[in-house]
Design a protein around this motif. Structure first.
Motif, mmCIF file in Angstrom:
data_model
loop_
_atom_site.group_PDB
_atom_site.id
_atom_site.type_symbol
_atom_site.label_atom_id
_atom_site.label_comp_id
_atom_site.label_asym_id
_atom_site.label_seq_id
_atom_site.Cartn_x
_atom_site.Cartn_y
_atom_site.Cartn_z
ATOM 1 N N PRO A 58 0.822 -1.209 0.000
ATOM 2 C CA PRO A 58 0.000 0.000 0.000
ATOM 3 C C PRO A 58 0.858 1.263 0.000
ATOM 4 O O PRO A 58 1.892 1.321 0.644
ATOM 5 N N ASN A 59 0.415 2.253 -0.746
ATOM 6 C CA ASN A 59 1.087 3.545 -0.924
ATOM 7 C C ASN A 59 2.386 3.447 -1.707
ATOM 8 O O ASN A 59 3.061 4.444 -1.879
ATOM 9 N N THR A 60 2.762 2.246 -2.152
ATOM 10 C CA THR A 60 3.912 2.088 -3.032
ATOM 11 C C THR A 60 3.439 1.557 -4.379
ATOM 12 O O THR A 60 3.701 2.168 -5.409
ATOM 13 N N HIS A 61 2.748 0.424 -4.367
ATOM 14 C CA HIS A 61 2.237 -0.184 -5.593
ATOM 15 C C HIS A 61 0.746 0.071 -5.796
ATOM 16 O O HIS A 61 0.261 0.025 -6.915
ATOM 17 N N LEU A 62 0.038 0.286 -4.712
ATOM 18 C CA LEU A 62 -1.399 0.585 -4.758
ATOM 19 C C LEU A 62 -1.662 1.808 -3.885
ATOM 20 O O LEU A 62 -1.205 1.864 -2.745
ATOM 21 N N PRO A 63 -2.418 2.774 -4.408
ATOM 22 C CA PRO A 63 -2.770 3.908 -3.552
ATOM 23 C C PRO A 63 -3.604 3.438 -2.354
ATOM 24 O O PRO A 63 -4.405 2.508 -2.468
ATOM 25 N N GLN A 64 -3.411 4.071 -1.228
ATOM 26 C CA GLN A 64 -4.157 3.703 -0.019
ATOM 27 C C GLN A 64 -5.662 3.790 -0.248
ATOM 28 O O GLN A 64 -6.430 3.000 0.301
ATOM 29 N N GLU A 65 -6.101 4.733 -1.093
ATOM 30 C CA GLU A 65 -7.526 4.875 -1.383
ATOM 31 C C GLU A 65 -8.079 3.621 -2.062
ATOM 32 O O GLU A 65 -9.212 3.211 -1.808
ATOM 33 N N VAL A 66 -7.287 2.996 -2.922
ATOM 34 C CA VAL A 66 -7.705 1.773 -3.606
ATOM 35 C C VAL A 66 -7.828 0.627 -2.600
ATOM 36 O O VAL A 66 -8.804 -0.140 -2.625
ATOM 37 N N VAL A 67 -6.860 0.523 -1.708
ATOM 38 C CA VAL A 67 -6.908 -0.521 -0.676
ATOM 39 C C VAL A 67 -8.150 -0.322 0.196
ATOM 40 O O VAL A 67 -8.875 -1.282 0.486
ATOM 41 N N LYS A 100 -10.976 1.086 -0.620
ATOM 42 C CA LYS A 100 -12.168 0.718 -1.399
ATOM 43 C C LYS A 100 -12.313 -0.798 -1.503
ATOM 44 O O LYS A 100 -13.431 -1.323 -1.447
ATOM 45 N N MET A 101 -11.195 -1.516 -1.656
ATOM 46 C CA MET A 101 -11.264 -2.983 -1.696
ATOM 47 C C MET A 101 -11.812 -3.517 -0.379
ATOM 48 O O MET A 101 -12.692 -4.381 -0.370
ATOM 49 N N VAL A 102 -11.301 -2.993 0.723
ATOM 50 C CA VAL A 102 -11.747 -3.451 2.042
ATOM 51 C C VAL A 102 -13.228 -3.134 2.233
ATOM 52 O O VAL A 102 -14.009 -3.994 2.675
ATOM 53 N N GLU A 103 -13.648 -1.923 1.883
ATOM 54 C CA GLU A 103 -15.064 -1.547 2.006
ATOM 55 C C GLU A 103 -15.953 -2.476 1.201
ATOM 56 O O GLU A 103 -17.002 -2.912 1.678
ATOM 57 N N ALA A 104 -15.533 -2.794 -0.019
ATOM 58 C CA ALA A 104 -16.335 -3.666 -0.885
ATOM 59 C C ALA A 104 -16.443 -5.071 -0.301
ATOM 60 O O ALA A 104 -17.526 -5.676 -0.297
ATOM 61 N N VAL A 105 -15.349 -5.590 0.207
ATOM 62 C CA VAL A 105 -15.363 -6.941 0.785
ATOM 63 C C VAL A 105 -16.246 -6.977 2.029
ATOM 64 O O VAL A 105 -16.984 -7.940 2.256
ATOM 65 N N LEU A 106 -16.191 -5.936 2.832
ATOM 66 C CA LEU A 106 -16.970 -5.909 4.070
ATOM 67 C C LEU A 106 -18.471 -5.802 3.829
ATOM 68 O O LEU A 106 -19.255 -5.984 4.759
ATOM 69 N N THR A 107 -18.892 -5.518 2.600
ATOM 70 C CA THR A 107 -20.330 -5.492 2.296
ATOM 71 C C THR A 107 -20.894 -6.900 2.140
ATOM 72 O O THR A 107 -22.102 -7.069 2.123
ATOM 73 N N VAL A 108 -20.033 -7.898 2.015
ATOM 74 C CA VAL A 108 -20.484 -9.284 1.868
ATOM 75 C C VAL A 108 -20.925 -9.804 3.233
ATOM 76 O O VAL A 108 -20.185 -9.702 4.217
ATOM 77 N N SER A 109 -22.113 -10.358 3.275
ATOM 78 C CA SER A 109 -22.666 -10.869 4.523
ATOM 79 C C SER A 109 -21.772 -11.954 5.120
ATOM 80 O O SER A 109 -21.315 -12.858 4.418
ATOM 81 N N GLY A 110 -21.512 -11.844 6.412
ATOM 82 C CA GLY A 110 -20.726 -12.849 7.115
ATOM 83 C C GLY A 110 -19.252 -12.526 7.250
ATOM 84 O O GLY A 110 -18.546 -13.146 8.036
ATOM 85 N N ILE A 111 -18.751 -11.564 6.482
ATOM 86 C CA ILE A 111 -17.328 -11.195 6.581
ATOM 87 C C ILE A 111 -17.201 -10.063 7.596
ATOM 88 O O ILE A 111 -17.870 -9.044 7.499
ATOM 89 N N PHE A 112 -16.338 -10.271 8.583
ATOM 90 C CA PHE A 112 -16.186 -9.268 9.633
ATOM 91 C C PHE A 112 -14.761 -8.750 9.744
ATOM 92 O O PHE A 112 -14.500 -7.812 10.492
ATOM 93 N N ARG A 113 -13.816 -9.341 8.998
ATOM 94 C CA ARG A 113 -12.424 -8.892 9.066
ATOM 95 C C ARG A 113 -11.772 -9.093 7.708
ATOM 96 O O ARG A 113 -11.981 -10.103 7.051
#
Length: 61
Positions: free
Chosen positions: A21-30, A32-45
């Motif tokens: 993060p912040n070297t190969h991927l912007p922190q904003e992209v990381v 957004k990935m985390v936010e998208a994954v956390l929208t899936v029911s049952g995922i808490f981490r």
């Protein structure tokens, strides 16, 4: 259930280095990935794996 993200940088599919993060991927992209994954029911981490990958994790020859 926890889930792991394994973003990697690849040149020839025989080497795999972690996408840092912040070297190969912007922190904003990381974030957004985390936010998208956390929208899936049952995922808490969401874990971000920074270990180097052997070639068999990416491509079967």
């Amino acid at each position: 259930m926890p889930i792991g993200l394994i973003p990697s940088t690849l040149i020839d599919f025989m080497t795999g280095l972690p996408a840092i993060p912040n070297t190969h991927l912007p922190q904003e992209v990381v974030a957004k990935m985390v936010e998208a994954v956390l929208t899936v029911s049952g995922i808490f981490r969401v874990l971000y794996d920074l270990t180097a990958k052997p070639p068999w994790k990416t491509e079967w020859e």
